[in-house]
Design a protein around this motif. Structure first.
Motif, PDB file in Angstrom:
ATOM      1  N   VAL A 103       0.841  -1.209   0.000  1.00 45.80           N
ATOM      2  CA  VAL A 103       0.000   0.000   0.000  1.00 45.80           C
ATOM      3  C   VAL A 103       0.877   1.260   0.000  1.00 45.80           C
ATOM      4  O   VAL A 103       0.623   2.209  -0.745  1.00 45.80           O
ATOM      5  N   ASN A 104       1.929   1.250   0.829  1.00 42.24           N
ATOM      6  CA  ASN A 104       2.809   2.437   0.897  1.00 42.24           C
ATOM      7  C   ASN A 104       3.465   2.735  -0.436  1.00 42.24           C
ATOM      8  O   ASN A 104       3.720   3.882  -0.774  1.00 42.24           O
ATOM      9  N   LYS A 152       2.111   2.227  -3.234  1.00 43.74           N
ATOM     10  CA  LYS A 152       1.035   2.641  -4.163  1.00 43.74           C
ATOM     11  C   LYS A 152       1.183   2.002  -5.545  1.00 43.74           C
ATOM     12  O   LYS A 152       1.094   2.695  -6.584  1.00 43.74           O
ATOM     13  N   SER A 206       0.407   0.439  -8.962  1.00 46.81           N
ATOM     14  CA  SER A 206      -0.801   0.613  -9.777  1.00 46.81           C
ATOM     15  C   SER A 206      -1.321  -0.751 -10.225  1.00 46.81           C
ATOM     16  O   SER A 206      -0.576  -1.741 -10.272  1.00 46.81           O
ATOM     17  N   ASP A 243      -7.405   3.242  -5.434  1.00 47.45           N
ATOM     18  CA  ASP A 243      -8.048   4.563  -5.422  1.00 47.45           C
ATOM     19  C   ASP A 243      -8.491   4.931  -6.836  1.00 47.45           C
ATOM     20  O   ASP A 243      -8.376   4.103  -7.755  1.00 47.45           O
ATOM     21  N   LYS A 277      -4.416   3.133  -8.026  1.00 48.79           N
ATOM     22  CA  LYS A 277      -3.218   2.812  -7.250  1.00 48.79           C
ATOM     23  C   LYS A 277      -3.637   2.147  -5.943  1.00 48.79           C
ATOM     24  O   LYS A 277      -4.654   2.541  -5.348  1.00 48.79           O
ATOM     25  N   CYS A 294      -4.410   1.309  -2.370  1.00 48.83           N
ATOM     26  CA  CYS A 294      -4.558   2.226  -1.233  1.00 48.83           C
ATOM     27  C   CYS A 294      -4.944   1.501   0.058  1.00 48.83           C
ATOM     28  O   CYS A 294      -4.854   2.080   1.128  1.00 48.83           O
TER      29      CYS A 294
END
Ligand code: MG7
Ligand code: MG
Length: 312
Positions: free
Chosen positions: A130-131, A133, A135, A204, A208, A210
């Motif tokens: 998650v950090n 991000k 895609s 999101d 990406k 999230c």
């Protein structure tokens, strides 16, 4: 009486399959009488009463290639690809695996003792994803370049379940999106019969990563506690009282407990461990009806499903 005769005729195929099991060296069936009884019920019920609940990593996917080299799990897709693009981050994934994998399979610790470690492993690994991000496109690319390989016959197995309207529930402590992308890439699309209970990466609006879906599913909570009954496919499996369960780990044996019914579950377990580890092997024989030793195929599950289908 006529109906009884019909039922009997249908179940005549069971001894033939049992005989085939006995002939195969890689198949261990500790209690053949019980297996035969379950198979008779399944054949009598037919496809309409059947549902397949399967693990993905090292069950539908292969454990090792022909050279004996370990292949990738769904999470492992990140270890390999990130190592290539960003070695420092890749190393973090690999360090986690080296630390926690031995705990997952430690023969001394109890499941209760292992659970906090598994939560830490999954939690940390998901935070890294998650950090960063990642895609959706990047992850799809990772899957394309990954060392996830279907077991021989897995594509046909999934397609034949779909063709006979037998639901397939893929219950995975891996990453559901990775399985989806893999199926899309290999089969062209996700068959209508296929459903997922897994950890899903949420994206999101820019696609990406999230967050991850909740509840977290790790090796030792694959049971009714993580199954959301409101899930749309639950009406579809309602009334399907006969379950074929496919797994490769001790954590897979309760994947059927969320399904309310009174029919049998036939548990087929892939044993990927060492043949010298007789205690582990014995444990598999106790919890799985049929144990498949180092089997890179879906032949056994396919034969069972064919038998159920052929008699209707
Ligand atoms: N597994 C679980 N996690 C990871 C990870 O971060 N990296 C790798 N390489 N493997 C992981 O399908 C579930 C299996 O996936 C593995 C968080 C575990 O060994 C688990 O049995
Ligand atoms: Mg597995």
């Amino acid at each position: 009486c006529y109906e009884q005769l019909e039922q009997l005729k249908k179940t005549e195929v069971v001894p033939l399959l049992m005989e085939w099991f006995v002939q195969q060296q890689q198949i261990i069936c500790a209690n053949p009488t019980e297996v035969a009884a379950k198979l008779r019920k399944m054949v009598a019920g037919g496809a309409r009463k059947t549902v397949v609940i399967s693990d993905f990593d090292y069950t539908l996917s292969r454990f090792a290639n022909e050279k004996g080299e370990r292949l990738s799990t769904t999470h492992g897709v990140f270890d390999d690809n990130v190592m290539r693009l960003n070695p420092a981050l890749g190393q973090q994934f690999v360090d986690l695996k080296n630390k926690y994998y031995p705990i997952e399979f430690c023969p001394i610790l109890t499941q209760e003792e292992k659970i906090p470690h598994m939560e830490k492993w999954w939690g940390t690994s998901h935070s890294l994803i998650v950090n960063e991000k990642f895609s959706k496109n990047t992850i799809e690319d990772f899957v394309r370049q990954s060392r996830i390989v279907f077991k021989d016959g897995a594509e046909d197995f999934i397609q034949s379940l779909d063709a006979h309207n037998i639901p397939l529930v893929i219950f995975s402590a891996g990453i559901g999106n990775i399985i989806e992308y893999f199926l899309e890439q290999k089969l062209g699309a996700i068959p209508r019969n296929t459903h997922f209970i897994s950890n899903m990466i949420l994206f999101d609006e820019e696609e990406k990563a999230c967050a991850f879906s909740e509840p977290l599913i790790h090796t030792f909570c694959k049971n009714s506690s993580v199954i959301q009954k409101e899930t749309s496919f639950f009406h579809e499996i309602n009334g399907r009282v006969n379950v074929i369960l496919l797994g490769d780990s001790m954590g897979d044996i309760h994947m059927d407990v969320g399904v309310e019914r009174d029919g049998p579950t036939l548990k087929v377990g892939y044993y990927n461990g060492s043949l010298d580890d007789t205690a582990a092997l014995k444990h598999y024989e106790e919890v799985y009806d049929i144990v498949l030793i180092h089997d890179p195929t879906l032949d056994v599950a396919q034969k069972i499903v064919d038998m159920i289908n052929s008699t209707h």
